[in-house]
Design a protein around this motif. Structure first.
Motif, PDB file in Angstrom:
ATOM      1  N   VAL A 279      -6.353  -0.817  -8.061  1.00 35.26           N
ATOM      2  CA  VAL A 279      -6.391  -2.042  -9.220  1.00 35.26           C
ATOM      3  C   VAL A 279      -7.765  -1.468 -10.130  1.00 35.26           C
ATOM      4  O   VAL A 279      -8.682  -1.376  -9.821  1.00 35.26           O
ATOM      5  CB  VAL A 279      -6.793  -3.030  -8.295  1.00 35.26           C
ATOM      6  N   THR A 280      -7.277  -1.300 -11.316  1.00 31.98           N
ATOM      7  CA  THR A 280      -8.038  -1.257 -12.417  1.00 31.98           C
ATOM      8  C   THR A 280      -8.561  -2.302 -13.338  1.00 31.98           C
ATOM      9  O   THR A 280      -7.466  -3.155 -13.693  1.00 31.98           O
ATOM     10  CB  THR A 280      -7.521  -0.149 -13.349  1.00 31.98           C
TER      11      THR A 280
ATOM     12  N   THR B 274      -6.331  -0.835   0.472  1.00 30.79           N
ATOM     13  CA  THR B 274      -5.420  -0.352   1.472  1.00 30.79           C
ATOM     14  C   THR B 274      -4.984  -1.588   1.928  1.00 30.79           C
ATOM     15  O   THR B 274      -5.649  -2.392   2.892  1.00 30.79           O
ATOM     16  CB  THR B 274      -5.944   0.738   2.261  1.00 30.79           C
ATOM     17  N   TYR B 275      -3.623  -1.751   1.778  1.00 31.71           N
ATOM     18  CA  TYR B 275      -2.834  -2.991   2.538  1.00 31.71           C
ATOM     19  C   TYR B 275      -2.270  -2.613   3.671  1.00 31.71           C
ATOM     20  O   TYR B 275      -0.974  -1.812   3.625  1.00 31.71           O
ATOM     21  CB  TYR B 275      -2.236  -3.686   1.617  1.00 31.71           C
ATOM     22  N   ASN B 276      -2.309  -3.164   4.795  1.00 29.46           N
ATOM     23  CA  ASN B 276      -1.760  -2.619   6.280  1.00 29.46           C
ATOM     24  C   ASN B 276      -1.159  -4.213   6.582  1.00 29.46           C
ATOM     25  O   ASN B 276      -1.872  -4.937   7.140  1.00 29.46           O
ATOM     26  CB  ASN B 276      -2.546  -2.071   7.182  1.00 29.46           C
TER      27      ASN B 276
ATOM     28  N   ILE C 274      -3.456 -11.145  -6.431  1.00 24.99           N
ATOM     29  CA  ILE C 274      -3.006  -9.876  -7.099  1.00 24.99           C
ATOM     30  C   ILE C 274      -1.983  -9.354  -5.808  1.00 24.99           C
ATOM     31  O   ILE C 274      -2.331  -9.105  -4.773  1.00 24.99           O
ATOM     32  CB  ILE C 274      -3.953  -8.559  -7.306  1.00 24.99           C
ATOM     33  N   ALA C 275      -0.771  -9.399  -6.328  1.00 21.08           N
ATOM     34  CA  ALA C 275       0.063  -8.703  -5.077  1.00 21.08           C
ATOM     35  C   ALA C 275      -0.135  -7.255  -4.875  1.00 21.08           C
ATOM     36  O   ALA C 275      -0.131  -6.541  -5.681  1.00 21.08           O
ATOM     37  CB  ALA C 275       1.750  -9.027  -5.855  1.00 21.08           C
ATOM     38  N   LEU C 276      -0.044  -7.064  -3.542  1.00 12.61           N
ATOM     39  CA  LEU C 276      -0.360  -5.734  -3.132  1.00 12.61           C
ATOM     40  C   LEU C 276       0.989  -5.439  -2.335  1.00 12.61           C
ATOM     41  O   LEU C 276       1.617  -5.862  -1.829  1.00 12.61           O
ATOM     42  CB  LEU C 276      -1.511  -5.895  -2.138  1.00 12.61           C
ATOM     43  N   GLN C 277       1.121  -3.808  -2.451  1.00 17.92           N
ATOM     44  CA  GLN C 277       2.312  -3.327  -1.911  1.00 17.92           C
ATOM     45  C   GLN C 277       1.838  -2.382  -0.705  1.00 17.92           C
ATOM     46  O   GLN C 277       0.335  -2.195  -0.521  1.00 17.92           O
ATOM     47  CB  GLN C 277       2.982  -2.208  -2.788  1.00 17.92           C
ATOM     48  N   SER C 278       2.404  -2.314   0.460  1.00 18.91           N
ATOM     49  CA  SER C 278       1.853  -1.721   1.644  1.00 18.91           C
ATOM     50  C   SER C 278       1.257  -0.198   1.234  1.00 18.91           C
ATOM     51  O   SER C 278       1.929   0.567   0.574  1.00 18.91           O
ATOM     52  CB  SER C 278       3.107  -1.569   2.471  1.00 18.91           C
TER      53      SER C 278
ATOM     54  N   ARG D 247       0.512  -0.045  -8.245  1.00 20.02           N
ATOM     55  CA  ARG D 247       1.765  -0.063  -7.607  1.00 20.02           C
ATOM     56  C   ARG D 247       2.650  -1.243  -8.178  1.00 20.02           C
ATOM     57  O   ARG D 247       3.558  -1.616  -7.547  1.00 20.02           O
ATOM     58  CB  ARG D 247       1.502  -0.426  -6.147  1.00 20.02           C
ATOM     59  N   GLY D 248       2.278  -1.683  -9.098  1.00 19.47           N
ATOM     60  CA  GLY D 248       3.068  -2.686  -9.887  1.00 19.47           C
ATOM     61  C   GLY D 248       2.072  -4.075 -10.229  1.00 19.47           C
ATOM     62  O   GLY D 248       1.285  -4.380  -9.281  1.00 19.47           O
TER      63      GLY D 248
END
Length: 151
Positions: A46-47, A65-67, A37-41, A20-21
């Motif tokens: 992540v590899t 999974t980021y909620n 690590i910046a997460l997106q919704s 996701r970037g």
């Protein structure tokens, strides 16, 4: 995020990437870590890839999974007996109605009268309250909508 990497020749680098970037190099090689690590919704894959001195690669994957928490307050509007901020009546009781909405969903609509009395409205999106007891003079009635996050 942290972990370990091992190789008979020696690990020279541990890198990470998020589908996701974002990507980067971990701190350390045998024992490695990534401070943030910046997460997106939603789903983030992540590899983590370890490289040895001969150029061989090995990877492992973690799906996160980021909620994000709901920080948006619901909206609420009174439509009955009027949408105006004031109402005059000769009745000792008042029936109110209106609408509430939220991006996640309304769980409860409650009311309170500064002259006494409180309760839960019937319904959530479209709500109503019957027979609110009024005292002589000005009664300030507050209607509050709540969502699942407590906003």
């Amino acid at each position: 995020m942290s972990g370990t990497a091992a190789d008979n020749v020696g690990v020279t680098q541990v890198a990470w990437g998020n589908n996701r970037g974002g990507s980067g190099t971990a701190t350390g090689t045998g024992s490695w870590s990534v401070p943030a690590i910046a997460l997106q919704s939603g789903s983030n894959i992540v590899t983590v890839t370890a490289r040895d001195a001969s150029g061989n690669l090995a990877s492992d994957v973690l799906t996160v999974t980021y909620n994000p928490p709901d920080a948006t307050a619901p909206t609420i509007a009174i439509s009955g007996p009027t949408s105006s901020s004031t109402h005059t009546t000769t009745s000792a009781t008042l029936t109110m109605s209106g609408m509430a909405s939220d991006d996640v969903g309304i769980t409860q609509v409650v009311w309170s009268n500064d002259r006494g009395g409180s309760g839960t409205a019937t319904g959530t999106g479209n709500w109503s309250v019957s027979a609110i007891a009024l005292q002589s003079g000005t009664n300030v009635i507050t209607v509050t909508a709540r969502d699942a996050a407590g906003n």
